[in-house]
Scaffold this active site. Sequence first.
Site, PDB file in Angstrom:
ATOM      1  N   HIS A 223      -1.167  -1.506  -4.341  1.00 14.45           N
ATOM      2  CA  HIS A 223      -2.696  -1.055  -3.643  1.00 14.45           C
ATOM      3  C   HIS A 223      -2.483   0.388  -3.323  1.00 14.45           C
ATOM      4  O   HIS A 223      -1.719   0.848  -2.782  1.00 14.45           O
ATOM      5  CB  HIS A 223      -2.622  -1.807  -2.389  1.00 14.45           C
ATOM      6  CG  HIS A 223      -3.956  -1.654  -1.499  1.00 14.45           C
ATOM      7  ND1 HIS A 223      -5.027  -2.708  -1.977  1.00 14.45           N
ATOM      8  CD2 HIS A 223      -4.239  -1.020  -0.332  1.00 14.45           C
ATOM      9  CE1 HIS A 223      -5.978  -2.147  -1.063  1.00 14.45           C
ATOM     10  NE2 HIS A 223      -5.525  -1.397  -0.379  1.00 14.45           N
TER      11      HIS A 223
ATOM     12  N   MET B  10      -8.908   7.739   0.268  1.00  9.40           N
ATOM     13  CA  MET B  10      -9.997   8.128   1.321  1.00  9.40           C
ATOM     14  C   MET B  10     -10.364   9.562   1.344  1.00  9.40           C
ATOM     15  O   MET B  10      -9.758  10.520   0.673  1.00  9.40           O
ATOM     16  CB  MET B  10      -8.837   8.120   2.575  1.00  9.40           C
ATOM     17  CG  MET B  10      -8.158   6.718   2.781  1.00  9.40           C
ATOM     18  SD  MET B  10      -7.469   6.811   4.525  1.00  9.40           S
ATOM     19  CE  MET B  10      -6.645   5.207   4.326  1.00  9.40           C
TER      20      MET B  10
ATOM     21  N   ASP C   5      -4.826   3.344  -1.709  1.00 10.25           N
ATOM     22  CA  ASP C   5      -5.825   3.737  -0.477  1.00 10.25           C
ATOM     23  C   ASP C   5      -6.380   4.996  -1.075  1.00 10.25           C
ATOM     24  O   ASP C   5      -5.845   6.020  -0.633  1.00 10.25           O
ATOM     25  CB  ASP C   5      -5.439   3.350   0.756  1.00 10.25           C
ATOM     26  CG  ASP C   5      -4.923   2.049   1.148  1.00 10.25           C
ATOM     27  OD1 ASP C   5      -6.124   1.182   0.851  1.00 10.25           O
ATOM     28  OD2 ASP C   5      -4.071   1.869   1.523  1.00 10.25           O
TER      29      ASP C   5
ATOM     30  N   MET D  64     -11.098  -6.397   5.817  1.00 10.24           N
ATOM     31  CA  MET D  64     -10.459  -5.288   6.618  1.00 10.24           C
ATOM     32  C   MET D  64     -10.008  -6.120   7.875  1.00 10.24           C
ATOM     33  O   MET D  64     -10.908  -6.227   8.619  1.00 10.24           O
ATOM     34  CB  MET D  64     -11.026  -4.191   6.793  1.00 10.24           C
ATOM     35  CG  MET D  64     -11.412  -3.293   5.506  1.00 10.24           C
ATOM     36  SD  MET D  64      -9.967  -2.827   4.228  1.00 10.24           S
ATOM     37  CE  MET D  64      -9.123  -1.918   5.602  1.00 10.24           C
TER      38      MET D  64
ATOM     39  N   ASP E  48      -6.505  -6.524   4.353  1.00 10.39           N
ATOM     40  CA  ASP E  48      -5.855  -5.438   4.270  1.00 10.39           C
ATOM     41  C   ASP E  48      -5.723  -4.908   5.623  1.00 10.39           C
ATOM     42  O   ASP E  48      -6.903  -4.512   6.504  1.00 10.39           O
ATOM     43  CB  ASP E  48      -6.875  -4.543   3.651  1.00 10.39           C
ATOM     44  CG  ASP E  48      -5.994  -2.998   3.377  1.00 10.39           C
ATOM     45  OD1 ASP E  48      -5.038  -2.739   3.774  1.00 10.39           O
ATOM     46  OD2 ASP E  48      -7.077  -2.380   2.591  1.00 10.39           O
ATOM     47  N   GLY E  49      -4.587  -4.903   6.143  1.00  8.98           N
ATOM     48  CA  GLY E  49      -4.348  -4.116   7.585  1.00  8.98           C
ATOM     49  C   GLY E  49      -3.763  -4.973   8.447  1.00  8.98           C
ATOM     50  O   GLY E  49      -4.067  -5.922   8.631  1.00  8.98           O
TER      51      GLY E  49
ATOM     52  N   GLY F 189      -2.623   3.672   8.130  1.00  7.04           N
ATOM     53  CA  GLY F 189      -1.663   2.550   8.158  1.00  7.04           C
ATOM     54  C   GLY F 189      -1.375   2.178   9.444  1.00  7.04           C
ATOM     55  O   GLY F 189      -1.411   3.185  10.497  1.00  7.04           O
ATOM     56  N   GLY F 190      -0.372   1.417   9.718  1.00  7.31           N
ATOM     57  CA  GLY F 190       0.145   1.030  10.981  1.00  7.31           C
ATOM     58  C   GLY F 190      -0.494   0.434  12.203  1.00  7.31           C
ATOM     59  O   GLY F 190      -0.229   0.903  13.396  1.00  7.31           O
TER      60      GLY F 190
ATOM     61  N   SER G 215       0.864  -1.222   0.160  1.00  8.87           N
ATOM     62  CA  SER G 215       0.198   0.021   0.068  1.00  8.87           C
ATOM     63  C   SER G 215       0.796   1.316   0.043  1.00  8.87           C
ATOM     64  O   SER G 215       1.663   1.252   0.823  1.00  8.87           O
ATOM     65  CB  SER G 215      -1.042   0.007   1.390  1.00  8.87           C
ATOM     66  OG  SER G 215      -1.437   1.425   1.546  1.00  8.87           O
TER      67      SER G 215
HETATM   68  C1  DX5 Z   1      -6.056   0.998   5.860  1.00 10.18           C
HETATM   69  C2  DX5 Z   1      -5.645   0.937   4.405  1.00 10.18           C
HETATM   70  C3  DX5 Z   1      -4.512  -0.107   4.285  1.00 10.18           C
HETATM   71  C4  DX5 Z   1      -3.372   0.221   5.001  1.00 10.18           C
HETATM   72  C5  DX5 Z   1      -2.681  -0.819   5.540  1.00 10.18           C
HETATM   73  O1  DX5 Z   1      -7.319   1.959   5.782  1.00 10.18           O
HETATM   74  O2  DX5 Z   1      -6.761   0.361   3.701  1.00 10.18           O
HETATM   75  O3  DX5 Z   1      -4.231  -0.135   3.017  1.00 10.18           O
HETATM   76  O4  DX5 Z   1      -2.610   1.133   3.970  1.00 10.18           O
HETATM   77  O5  DX5 Z   1      -1.346  -0.428   6.148  1.00 10.18           O
HETATM   78  P1  DX5 Z   1      -0.753  -1.423   7.335  1.00 10.18           P
HETATM   79  O6  DX5 Z   1      -0.165  -2.567   6.288  1.00 10.18           O
HETATM   80  O7  DX5 Z   1       0.323  -0.454   7.662  1.00 10.18           O
HETATM   81  O8  DX5 Z   1      -1.774  -1.890   8.253  1.00 10.18           O
HETATM   82 ZN    ZN Z   2      -6.345  -0.551   1.496  1.00 11.05          ZN
END
Ligand code: DX5
Ligand code: ZN
Length: 228
Positions: A37, A41, A39, A141, A176-177, A148-149, A12
Site C-alpha cells: 500500500h 499525499m 500513500d 478510512m 485504512d488507519g 500513520g500511527g 503501508s
Molecule cells: C493514512 C494512510 C494510511 C496510514 C496507516 O492517511 O492512508 O495508509 O499509513 O497507518 P497506520 O496503520 O499506522 O494507522
Molecule cells: Zn492509505
Amino acid sequence: MSFDRSIKIAPSILSADFANFGAEIRAIEAQGADWVHIDVMDGHFVPNLTFGPPAVKAFRPHVKTVMDVHLMIVPVDPYIDAYADAGADILTAHIEAGPHIHRTLQAIRGAGMKAGVALNPGTPADSVAHLLDLCDLVCVMTVNPGFGGQKFIDLTDKISRLRAMIGDRPIHIEIDGGVDPVTAPLVAAAGADVLVAGSAVFKGGSVDRPEVYGDNIASIRKAAASAQ
Ligand code: DX5
Ligand code: ZN
C-alpha cells in the site's frame, strides 16, 4: 489479479524507512505481505506530503504482489495517466477530492487499472451507492487521512452497511488507519477483506530484522481471519 474475499494484509510503506524503500518492499513481501500500500499525499488535500509518480515508478520493480496506490491528492484526474505509467495495479481516489468522482473512476479503469474509491470517516456509506458498478475497491478510512500511527475510529456500522450494499459484486472492502491485532477482528467481522497497516507492521522491525515484520503481519492476519 483474481478476486477473493480472503484476508489480505497490505502494509503501508508510509511507516517504512524512507531512505530504503526498495529493500523495505522486498522485506515485507518476503514476510507475507499480500499487497503493498502506497500513500500519496499532496500537502493540500491532506496536511502531509509524501511522493509522486516518479517515486512510485521506482517502487514498481520491487513489488511482486499488488501495487495498491492510495491518492490523497486534489485534483486527481490530471495524474491518472502518470500513475498508470508508474505501474499501479489499483488506483484509489477520495470521494471528497472533487465533484466528479464518477468520471475519475471511469478514467482510472480506462487507463487500465483497478479503480478504488476512499471515504473519509465523516463520509457516509451511501455516498458510493451509485458508484459500485464503477469500482473494484472501497477504502474505508478509520483515521482522518494524512498520518500513520493515529488512533482507530470504530466505523464497523459503515463497513457492515457497505458489505450489504456490495452483495455479490467483486468489490474489495479495504480498511485504512489504526489496524492492529486488536482492531482487525472488528473490521473483518463487519466485512472487510483488505487490511492496510503501517505502524502495526513496521513496529520493532527493520530490513535487518525482517522476521519482526513477519510476526506482525501474521498476528494481524490471524486475528482477522478468526473473526471473518
Ligand atoms: C493514512 C494512510 C494510511 C496510514 C496507516 O492517511 O492512508 O495508509 O499509513 O497507518 P497506520 O496503520 O499506522 O494507522
Ligand atoms: Zn492509505
